[in-house]
Design a protein around this motif. Structure first.
Motif, mmCIF file in Angstrom:
data_model
loop_
_atom_site.group_PDB
_atom_site.id
_atom_site.type_symbol
_atom_site.label_atom_id
_atom_site.label_comp_id
_atom_site.label_asym_id
_atom_site.label_seq_id
_atom_site.Cartn_x
_atom_site.Cartn_y
_atom_site.Cartn_z
ATOM 1 N N ILE A 39 0.845 -1.206 0.000
ATOM 2 C CA ILE A 39 0.000 0.000 0.000
ATOM 3 C C ILE A 39 0.875 1.249 0.000
ATOM 4 N N LEU A 40 1.942 1.226 0.795
ATOM 5 C CA LEU A 40 2.839 2.379 0.896
ATOM 6 C C LEU A 40 3.503 2.686 -0.445
ATOM 7 N N TYR A 41 4.095 1.658 -1.068
ATOM 8 C CA TYR A 41 4.808 1.889 -2.329
ATOM 9 C C TYR A 41 3.850 2.206 -3.475
ATOM 10 N N SER A 42 2.674 1.599 -3.477
ATOM 11 C CA SER A 42 1.706 1.931 -4.520
ATOM 12 C C SER A 42 1.204 3.358 -4.362
ATOM 13 N N SER A 43 1.135 3.845 -3.117
ATOM 14 C CA SER A 43 0.722 5.241 -2.880
ATOM 15 C C SER A 43 1.760 6.207 -3.435
ATOM 16 N N VAL A 44 3.038 5.902 -3.191
ATOM 17 C CA VAL A 44 4.111 6.742 -3.737
ATOM 18 C C VAL A 44 4.042 6.746 -5.255
ATOM 19 N N LEU A 45 3.809 5.572 -5.835
ATOM 20 C CA LEU A 45 3.730 5.441 -7.293
ATOM 21 C C LEU A 45 2.603 6.304 -7.851
ATOM 22 N N MET A 46 1.396 6.185 -7.272
ATOM 23 C CA MET A 46 0.238 6.903 -7.798
ATOM 24 C C MET A 46 0.364 8.419 -7.620
ATOM 25 N N ILE A 47 0.905 8.829 -6.482
ATOM 26 C CA ILE A 47 1.088 10.271 -6.256
ATOM 27 C C ILE A 47 2.129 10.827 -7.225
ATOM 28 N N SER A 48 3.176 10.056 -7.495
ATOM 29 C CA SER A 48 4.191 10.500 -8.460
ATOM 30 C C SER A 48 3.595 10.610 -9.861
ATOM 31 N N VAL A 49 2.772 9.622 -10.251
ATOM 32 C CA VAL A 49 2.118 9.672 -11.560
ATOM 33 C C VAL A 49 1.208 10.890 -11.651
ATOM 34 N N PHE A 50 0.436 11.134 -10.598
ATOM 35 C CA PHE A 50 -0.474 12.286 -10.576
ATOM 36 C C PHE A 50 0.311 13.588 -10.713
ATOM 37 N N ALA A 51 1.434 13.712 -10.002
ATOM 38 C CA ALA A 51 2.249 14.933 -10.077
ATOM 39 C C ALA A 51 2.848 15.109 -11.469
ATOM 40 N N ILE A 52 3.217 13.997 -12.120
ATOM 41 C CA ILE A 52 3.734 14.083 -13.496
ATOM 42 C C ILE A 52 2.658 14.636 -14.418
ATOM 43 N N ILE A 53 1.413 14.157 -14.264
ATOM 44 C CA ILE A 53 0.308 14.667 -15.082
ATOM 45 C C ILE A 53 0.107 16.161 -14.838
ATOM 46 N N LEU A 54 0.183 16.577 -13.562
ATOM 47 C CA LEU A 54 0.008 17.994 -13.228
ATOM 48 C C LEU A 54 1.128 18.863 -13.792
#
Length: 728
Positions: free
Chosen positions: A199-214
């Motif tokens: 859960i921790l690493y998938s959260s980092v992954l998704m937040i990083s992807v979201f920030a890349i989109i932004l």
């Protein structure tokens, strides 16, 4: 004397690496936060090198060994060093510029970090890499949250525009930095054994992807999407777990469907009206036009110096020499390129074909290493696929961008991590003589002490002095009063570092902009600070004489000197502009500024001749047609002037106050006071706070015989500038 133990030195090294990994995750307001981070990084690496050197003296297990990656990095650094001597500005190639910090010295420190990490943290210390990557992920997580905070309009996070840039300060570099975070978090997600860790690493992954989109970075987004698709498909092919195989294929299909839908519906309002979705739709070829022009210029520059190139950080010199007037096809032109925004063309221009081949050899070495490790069963399927996909995704995004400190740090960190698997396996040492060298214990300090003095001298020369210089520059930015800023400016440049040319440039712009934006009201003060701006920019140009941008800025200041009744500026501007045109023969702004000089010298026929040359350079330029129209007016040819105005306005040219004043000045010289009055009436509608505008309008009314109106306007001017009360 009690000497430090190996474990204590390793612990200190770990702390220094921790500090280095977190450098990209902080930022202060000044534009010089990039060199500040880079110089701190170099300081940490220098201390790391001292520790590493001491350890190698005492234990042969830390000494250099052969690997394809070691060889590739060495060849790349050697080619960069050679290009320095064959380039056009060796000093700049060595130190780099403050804005980019991309000289050989910076590359050398990245290479040193790579060797230290590779050779220290292997074998029994290999487990430290999990800690390093976790720290790296925490740093990336903080950076991503910074970007999300900008998206939420949290003001103290330095947000400008719709594209977030996090603490990195540039949306593209921010996204490229997070690209590494996505794949590192994906790697640890796959290796995690507990639900909480996943859960921790998938959260980092998704937040990083979201920030890349932004970030709105199309190149990084495309690299990320393709990277995740290929990772899912490769992993599905390799894994023996049928459930994971199905999930991986489903993930790939899901990404393809989402991205394909965005591309298919790219012209629909729900895509076009959403900034971030429209960026993901990649846009049209027109959006890459300026970069394509830069690539063409880079190719021309490469043909002049094909073997070793122009030297690191000298792209701007090549760019200006082969500058294309096609940049001015549209009214708004981006013309200050210091990189080609393409890793292939950047390397061709900066370090030539030899350097490009050495750079590409790094990627060949990566894949040789990955397959070597896979064959020896030293990495698992997840690591194998990550090590295949991440370098390819990084290289693809660099096809439209270039590296700076955050991405270089992550790339060389990744190389060292990969290399540690090879070196940790104790391969046959082709550098066996390193291992056989044995220094008697009584002589080790005698070797270590002079090397230490050398390193500390380098730290002072290359890190401490520039850091202090930047510190005083930042202090100057934090004060409002120009006299106090001037004091810190003088202190900043007194250290006489490689940064001086850029610091002179920054201060010159500050003085100039305070005058140009009418923050300074009295004539005497304007003259004083314009002369300071001129002197600072002249110093910048003398320190970096091949930088035509500095000479062009200097000419702009000198033209404004004339507008503020310092007539000597005109002759000096002409000299500066001729220098620009020597360095950049197709520089349209310089040619038009030279035309302006001839107008101010009351040489309308030469003004017209130069304006025609401007249109000949680029007949699509609305700016060139506007100047030609003004030149026709100065030569009393209103008919042709109107034709040129029609072309300029039809091409999208938008007049501003400066343009209106410019035309009013021409008509004033021709004693056409009716038109002077008309222009200043328009100017005052746009800005009613400048007493000089009212004075010019009063002068026009007076010359038209409208004495009462002139007096009313003059009274209005006196309410704005109380010094006018002295005038009867």
């Amino acid at each position: 004397m009690k000497l430090p133990t190996e474990k204590k030195l390793i612990q200190i090294s770990v702390i220094l690496i921790f500090l280095s990994l977190f450098l990209p995750s902080f930022r202060f307001k000044s534009q010089l936060f990039i060199p500040f981070k880079s110089l701190l990084f170099q300081f940490f690496v220098s201390l790391l090198f001292l520790i590493y050197f001491y350890l190698t003296l005492n234990n042969s297990k830390f000494r250099p060994k052969f690997s394809w990656l070691n060889l590739a990095v060495i060849l790349f650094l050697i080619s960069s060093l050679i290009s320095l001597f064959f380039g056009v500005n060796p000093e700049k190639s060595f130190f780099g510029t403050l804005e980019r910090m991309g000289g050989f010295l910076s590359l050398f420190y990245y290479g040193v970090l790579f060797f230290i990490l590779s050779h220290l943290f292997k074998g029994e210390y290999q487990e430290k890499w999990r800690k390093f990557i976790n720290w790296s992920l925490i740093a990336g997580f903080l950076a991503a949250f910074w970007g999300i905070g900008q998206w939420l309009k949290i003001s103290f996070l330095f947000f400008e525009g719709e594209r977030v840039s996090g603490p990195i300060g540039n949306p593209i570099f921010f996204a490229a930095y997070l690209l590494f975070m996505v794949f590192f978090s994906l790697l640890f997600f796959l290796e995690s054994k507990t639900k909480q860790a996943k859960i921790l690493y998938s959260s980092v992954l998704m937040i990083s992807v979201f920030a890349i989109i932004l970030s709105g970075s199309r190149a990084v987004s495309l690299s990320l999407i393709l990277g995740l698709i290929f990772f899912s498909l490769f992993y599905a092919f390799l894994t023996q777990n049928k459930k994971i195989k199905k999930i991986s294929v489903a993930v790939a299909i899901f990404i393809i469907l989402i991205f394909g839908s965005i591309l298919f519906f790219k012209n629909q309002p729900f895509i076009q009206n959403n900034f971030y979705l429209s960026r993901l739709a990649l846009g049209s070829l027109k959006d890459f036009r300026n970069r394509y022009l830069a690539w063409q210029i880079s190719w021309e520059a490469f043909k002049e110096r094909p073997v070793f190139g122009w030297g690191e950080e000298n792209f701007k010199i090549a760019f200006n020499k082969y500058f294309s007037p096609a940049y001015f096809d549209t009214p708004t032109a981006e013309v200050f390129f210091d990189r080609a925004h393409n890793v292939i063309f950047d390397r061709l221009t900066s370090i030539g074909i030899v350097g490009l081949l050495s750079y590409l050899f790094i990627f060949l070495a990566i894949y040789l290493t990955v397959f070597q490790l896979k064959k020896g069963k030293k990495i698992n399927e997840g690591q194998f696929v990550i090590f295949l996909v991440l370098p390819a995704a990084y290289f693809l995004q660099n096809f439209f961008a270039f590296d700076t400190f955050p991405t270089y740090l992550k790339f060389f960190f990744f190389l060292a991590y990969l290399n540690s698997f090879v070196l940790g396996g104790e391969p046959k040492n082709k550098f066996e003589f390193f291992k056989k060298i044995n220094f008697p214990s009584q002589y080790r300090l005698f070797i270590f002490i002079p090397v230490s003095f050398l390193i500390f001298f380098a730290i002072y020369k290359f890190n401490i002095k520039p850091l202090i210089s930047i510190f005083y520059y930042v202090k100057s930015q934090n004060v409002q009063l120009l006299p106090e800023a001037l004091k810190y400016y003088k202190k900043s440049v007194s250290f006489n570092t490689f940064a001086n040319a850029d610091i002179h440039d920054y201060f010159s712009r500050r003085f100039f902009q305070n005058v140009a934006n009418d923050f300074i009201k009295t004539k005497e003060e304007k003259q004083k600070y314009l002369l300071m701006a001129e002197e600072a920019m002249r110093k910048a140009a003398i320190l970096d004489p091949q930088n035509s941008d500095f000479w062009l800025k200097l000419a702009g200041i000198q033209i404004m000197l004339v507008e503020n009744d310092i007539k000597e500026g005109l002759e000096r501007a002409e000299i500066s502009l001729k220098k620009v045109l020597e360095l950049s023969p197709n520089n349209l702004p310089a040619l038009l500024d030279l035309a302006e000089v001839k107008r101010l010298q009351d040489r309308p026929e030469i003004f017209l001749e130069l304006a025609k040359k401007g249109v000949a350079l680029n007949s699509k330029s609305s700016v060139a047609h506007w100047y030609l129209a003004a030149a026709y007016i100065a030569n009393k040819n209103e008919i042709d002037a109107q034709k040129e105005f029609d072309i300029a306005y039809g091409s999208g040219y938008k007049e501003d106050i400066r343009d209106l004043r410019y035309l009013a000045g021409i008509y004033r010289k021709l004693n056409q006071w009716q038109k002077v009055a008309k222009f200043y009436e328009e100017i005052i509608k746009k800005d009613s706070t400048n007493a000089d505008f009212y004075l010019r309008l009063a002068e026009a009314y007076y010359n038209l015989g409208k004495i009462d109106q002139a007096e009313k306007i003059f009274e209005k001017a006196k309410t704005i500038n109380l010094d006018l009360e002295k005038i009867k």
